[in-house]
Design a protein around this motif. Structure first.
Motif, PDB file in Angstrom:
ATOM      1  N   GLU A  90      30.620  50.354  43.874  1.00 51.49           N
ATOM      2  CA  GLU A  90      30.465  51.775  43.581  1.00 51.49           C
ATOM      3  C   GLU A  90      30.172  52.611  44.820  1.00 51.49           C
ATOM      4  OE1 GLU A  90      27.514  52.109  40.548  1.00 51.49           O
ATOM      5  OE2 GLU A  90      28.822  51.336  38.973  1.00 51.49           O
ATOM      6  N   VAL A  91      29.575  52.008  45.832  1.00 51.37           N
ATOM      7  CA  VAL A  91      29.190  52.787  47.014  1.00 51.37           C
ATOM      8  C   VAL A  91      30.066  52.518  48.236  1.00 51.37           C
ATOM      9  CG1 VAL A  91      26.806  52.984  46.248  1.00 51.37           C
ATOM     10  CG2 VAL A  91      27.444  51.080  47.734  1.00 51.37           C
ATOM     11  N   LEU A  92      30.812  51.430  48.226  1.00 48.30           N
ATOM     12  CA  LEU A  92      31.649  51.106  49.383  1.00 48.30           C
ATOM     13  C   LEU A  92      33.013  51.777  49.264  1.00 48.30           C
ATOM     14  CD1 LEU A  92      30.842  47.309  49.774  1.00 48.30           C
ATOM     15  CD2 LEU A  92      30.109  49.164  51.276  1.00 48.30           C
ATOM     16  N   PRO A  93      33.683  52.052  50.383  1.00 50.93           N
ATOM     17  CA  PRO A  93      35.030  52.625  50.326  1.00 50.93           C
ATOM     18  C   PRO A  93      35.978  51.734  49.525  1.00 50.93           C
ATOM     19  CG  PRO A  93      34.168  52.700  52.572  1.00 50.93           C
ATOM     20  CD  PRO A  93      33.203  51.873  51.778  1.00 50.93           C
ATOM     21  N   LYS A  94      36.873  52.362  48.786  1.00 54.87           N
ATOM     22  CA  LYS A  94      37.794  51.609  47.934  1.00 54.87           C
ATOM     23  C   LYS A  94      38.729  50.710  48.741  1.00 54.87           C
ATOM     24  CE  LYS A  94      36.115  53.536  44.284  1.00 54.87           C
ATOM     25  NZ  LYS A  94      35.127  52.761  43.482  1.00 54.87           N
ATOM     26  N   SER A  95      38.911  51.042  50.006  1.00 49.41           N
ATOM     27  CA  SER A  95      39.813  50.254  50.852  1.00 49.41           C
ATOM     28  C   SER A  95      39.206  48.933  51.305  1.00 49.41           C
ATOM     29  CB  SER A  95      40.206  51.066  52.093  1.00 49.41           C
ATOM     30  OG  SER A  95      39.046  51.418  52.836  1.00 49.41           O
ATOM     31  N   VAL A  96      37.911  48.757  51.083  1.00 47.61           N
ATOM     32  CA  VAL A  96      37.220  47.552  51.532  1.00 47.61           C
ATOM     33  C   VAL A  96      37.404  46.425  50.523  1.00 47.61           C
ATOM     34  CG1 VAL A  96      34.960  46.557  52.083  1.00 47.61           C
ATOM     35  CG2 VAL A  96      35.524  48.877  52.818  1.00 47.61           C
ATOM     36  N   GLY A  97      37.755  45.253  50.993  1.00 42.49           N
ATOM     37  CA  GLY A  97      37.856  44.083  50.123  1.00 42.49           C
ATOM     38  C   GLY A  97      36.562  43.295  50.136  1.00 42.49           C
ATOM     39  N   ILE A  98      35.987  43.061  48.956  1.00 37.36           N
ATOM     40  CA  ILE A  98      34.769  42.260  48.853  1.00 37.36           C
ATOM     41  C   ILE A  98      35.134  40.927  48.210  1.00 37.36           C
ATOM     42  CG2 ILE A  98      32.394  42.150  48.032  1.00 37.36           C
ATOM     43  CD1 ILE A  98      32.401  45.142  47.747  1.00 37.36           C
ATOM     44  N   TRP A  99      34.788  39.846  48.871  1.00 38.73           N
ATOM     45  CA  TRP A  99      35.136  38.498  48.426  1.00 38.73           C
ATOM     46  C   TRP A  99      33.882  37.773  47.956  1.00 38.73           C
ATOM     47  CZ3 TRP A  99      40.242  36.369  49.093  1.00 38.73           C
ATOM     48  CH2 TRP A  99      41.155  37.319  49.557  1.00 38.73           C
ATOM     49  N   ALA A 100      33.940  37.224  46.764  1.00 34.70           N
ATOM     50  CA  ALA A 100      32.804  36.485  46.214  1.00 34.70           C
ATOM     51  C   ALA A 100      32.813  35.058  46.751  1.00 34.70           C
ATOM     52  CB  ALA A 100      32.870  36.471  44.694  1.00 34.70           C
ATOM     53  N   VAL A 101      31.709  34.666  47.371  1.00 38.02           N
ATOM     54  CA  VAL A 101      31.629  33.355  48.020  1.00 38.02           C
ATOM     55  C   VAL A 101      30.278  32.722  47.696  1.00 38.02           C
ATOM     56  CG1 VAL A 101      31.817  32.094  50.195  1.00 38.02           C
ATOM     57  CG2 VAL A 101      33.010  34.292  49.919  1.00 38.02           C
ATOM     58  N   GLY A 102      30.336  31.477  47.257  1.00 35.73           N
ATOM     59  CA  GLY A 102      29.114  30.751  46.915  1.00 35.73           C
ATOM     60  C   GLY A 102      29.007  30.533  45.428  1.00 35.73           C
ATOM     61  N   GLY A 103      29.269  29.305  44.983  1.00 41.78           N
ATOM     62  CA  GLY A 103      29.182  28.997  43.555  1.00 41.78           C
ATOM     63  C   GLY A 103      30.401  29.388  42.755  1.00 41.78           C
ATOM     64  N   VAL A 104      31.537  29.599  43.408  1.00 41.03           N
ATOM     65  CA  VAL A 104      32.759  29.999  42.716  1.00 41.03           C
ATOM     66  C   VAL A 104      33.585  28.766  42.368  1.00 41.03           C
ATOM     67  CG1 VAL A 104      34.918  31.292  42.892  1.00 41.03           C
ATOM     68  CG2 VAL A 104      32.814  32.237  43.855  1.00 41.03           C
ATOM     69  N   ASP A 105      34.069  28.727  41.123  1.00 41.07           N
ATOM     70  CA  ASP A 105      34.978  27.660  40.702  1.00 41.07           C
ATOM     71  C   ASP A 105      35.924  28.201  39.641  1.00 41.07           C
ATOM     72  OD1 ASP A 105      33.602  27.686  38.240  1.00 41.07           O
ATOM     73  OD2 ASP A 105      32.324  26.003  38.805  1.00 41.07           O
ATOM     74  N   GLU A 106      36.715  27.309  39.039  1.00 44.91           N
ATOM     75  CA  GLU A 106      37.738  27.765  38.088  1.00 44.91           C
ATOM     76  C   GLU A 106      37.151  28.379  36.825  1.00 44.91           C
ATOM     77  OE1 GLU A 106      39.410  24.115  35.719  1.00 44.91           O
ATOM     78  OE2 GLU A 106      38.873  23.440  37.734  1.00 44.91           O
ATOM     79  N   THR A 107      35.872  28.105  36.531  1.00 47.19           N
ATOM     80  CA  THR A 107      35.269  28.638  35.310  1.00 47.19           C
ATOM     81  C   THR A 107      34.792  30.078  35.456  1.00 47.19           C
ATOM     82  OG1 THR A 107      32.994  27.920  35.803  1.00 47.19           O
ATOM     83  CG2 THR A 107      34.457  26.316  34.744  1.00 47.19           C
ATOM     84  N   ASN A 108      34.554  30.529  36.680  1.00 47.63           N
ATOM     85  CA  ASN A 108      34.008  31.875  36.849  1.00 47.63           C
ATOM     86  C   ASN A 108      34.798  32.756  37.811  1.00 47.63           C
ATOM     87  OD1 ASN A 108      33.253  31.017  39.468  1.00 47.63           O
ATOM     88  ND2 ASN A 108      31.193  30.459  38.813  1.00 47.63           N
ATOM     89  N   VAL A 149      38.179  35.526  45.996  1.00 46.23           N
ATOM     90  CA  VAL A 149      37.071  34.575  45.973  1.00 46.23           C
ATOM     91  C   VAL A 149      37.313  33.522  47.047  1.00 46.23           C
ATOM     92  CG1 VAL A 149      36.692  34.882  43.491  1.00 46.23           C
ATOM     93  CG2 VAL A 149      38.202  33.041  44.287  1.00 46.23           C
ATOM     94  N   ALA A 150      36.251  32.810  47.385  1.00 41.14           N
ATOM     95  CA  ALA A 150      36.380  31.633  48.243  1.00 41.14           C
ATOM     96  C   ALA A 150      35.738  30.460  47.530  1.00 41.14           C
ATOM     97  CB  ALA A 150      35.720  31.868  49.601  1.00 41.14           C
ATOM     98  N   ALA A 151      36.407  29.323  47.576  1.00 42.86           N
ATOM     99  CA  ALA A 151      35.922  28.123  46.907  1.00 42.86           C
ATOM    100  C   ALA A 151      35.648  27.043  47.939  1.00 42.86           C
ATOM    101  CB  ALA A 151      36.943  27.627  45.879  1.00 42.86           C
ATOM    102  N   GLY A 152      34.447  26.490  47.879  1.00 44.43           N
ATOM    103  CA  GLY A 152      34.063  25.445  48.816  1.00 44.43           C
ATOM    104  C   GLY A 152      33.907  24.108  48.140  1.00 44.43           C
ATOM    105  N   GLY A 153      32.660  23.773  47.786  1.00 49.93           N
ATOM    106  CA  GLY A 153      32.379  22.462  47.216  1.00 49.93           C
ATOM    107  C   GLY A 153      33.077  22.188  45.902  1.00 49.93           C
ATOM    108  N   SER A 154      33.412  23.228  45.151  1.00 44.85           N
ATOM    109  CA  SER A 154      34.139  23.012  43.895  1.00 44.85           C
ATOM    110  C   SER A 154      35.583  22.591  44.148  1.00 44.85           C
ATOM    111  CB  SER A 154      34.124  24.287  43.052  1.00 44.85           C
ATOM    112  OG  SER A 154      34.802  25.348  43.711  1.00 44.85           O
ATOM    113  N   LEU A 155      36.078  22.840  45.363  1.00 48.06           N
ATOM    114  CA  LEU A 155      37.466  22.545  45.705  1.00 48.06           C
ATOM    115  C   LEU A 155      37.582  21.359  46.661  1.00 48.06           C
ATOM    116  CD1 LEU A 155      40.474  23.273  45.703  1.00 48.06           C
ATOM    117  CD2 LEU A 155      39.959  25.024  47.438  1.00 48.06           C
ATOM    118  N   TYR A 156      36.853  21.423  47.753  1.00 48.35           N
ATOM    119  CA  TYR A 156      36.922  20.354  48.760  1.00 48.35           C
ATOM    120  C   TYR A 156      35.549  19.735  48.986  1.00 48.35           C
ATOM    121  CZ  TYR A 156      37.077  17.792  53.075  1.00 48.35           C
ATOM    122  OH  TYR A 156      36.949  16.790  53.990  1.00 48.35           O
ATOM    123  N   ARG A 157      35.519  18.426  48.977  1.00 39.87           N
ATOM    124  CA  ARG A 157      34.360  17.667  49.430  1.00 39.87           C
ATOM    125  C   ARG A 157      34.873  16.484  50.241  1.00 39.87           C
ATOM    126  NH1 ARG A 157      29.499  18.982  47.178  1.00 39.87           N
ATOM    127  NH2 ARG A 157      29.530  20.241  45.275  1.00 39.87           N
TER     128      ARG A 157
END
Length: 209
Positions: free
Chosen positions: A149-167, A179-187
């Motif tokens: 709501e407060v950042l410019p619309k041109s800015v991309g915000i990426w959700a990182v940390g705890g992301v997987d196929e369920t959320n 989004v970025a996927a870490g441990g849910s994708l690669y270990r």
């Protein structure tokens, strides 16, 4: 060599694969499996074994069609070392203006990590156009909506940390650019084939959002 906006405009799934702990001899087969599944943005955190070797190998093999780079980039010297491999993506867990500025000056895509509007605007002032909301799972989608709501619309915000196929789709629904996927994708220890299967499920989950 594509950047984030170009990849998204071409319909690439908005997913960054985080390969923390990958070994150089795994880099090419794992990257090939991810790209075959549709994921064309890949980072190797610099606290992995011989990360620059892995990054250089993936860049040599796939850099013309995928955005390859490093995560946990904490210093200007690290930015320079990644740039020497030809890779183009610089991801950090924090906002360090000199690191961001050096990445932008070098023609690299900077994605610094932030939690608050204060940090986000500091990153934008340093030249970032993409932001990493971290740790996303601890903050929740409501936090992301408030940030949007407060950042410019041109800015991309990426959700990182705890992301997987369920959320993952919930994050896009809340306004995330991706989004970025870490441990849910690669270990470490997972085969390239298994990683490819997980990647396909994640891509499919996002395509339904």
């Amino acid at each position: 060599m594509p950047m984030i906006d170009e990849l998204l405009a071409a319909g690439t799934p908005p997913i960054v694969a985080i390969l923390r702990g990958i070994q150089p001899d795994e880099a090419v087969p794992v990257a090939a499996s991810l790209i075959d599944a549709g994921i064309r943005m890949i980072e190797v955190p610099l606290n992995s074994p011989e990360p620059l070797k892995s990054i250089a190998a993936m860049q040599a093999g796939f850099g013309e069609t995928a955005l390859i780079g490093a995560g946990t980039v904490l210093t200007v010297d690290a930015v320079n070392a990644v740039a020497e491999t030809g890779a183009r993506l610089i991801v950090a867990p924090n906002v360090d203006p000199p690191v961001i500025a050096r990445a932008v000056e070098s023609g690299l895509e900077a994605m610094p990590g932030c939690m608050t509007p204060t940090e986000a605007f500091a990153a934008l002032s340093a030249g970032a156009k993409q932001l990493k909301l971290f740790p996303a799972a601890a903050l929740g989608t409501g936090h992301l909506k408030a940030m949007c709501e407060v950042l410019p619309k041109s800015v991309g915000i990426w959700a990182v940390g705890g992301v997987d196929e369920t959320n993952a789709s919930a994050w896009l629904g809340a306004g995330a650019a991706g989004v970025a996927a870490g441990g849910s994708l690669y270990r470490p220890g997972r085969s390239a084939e298994e990683i490819g299967r997980i990647a396909r499920r994640l891509v499919t989950a996002l395509s339904r959002s």
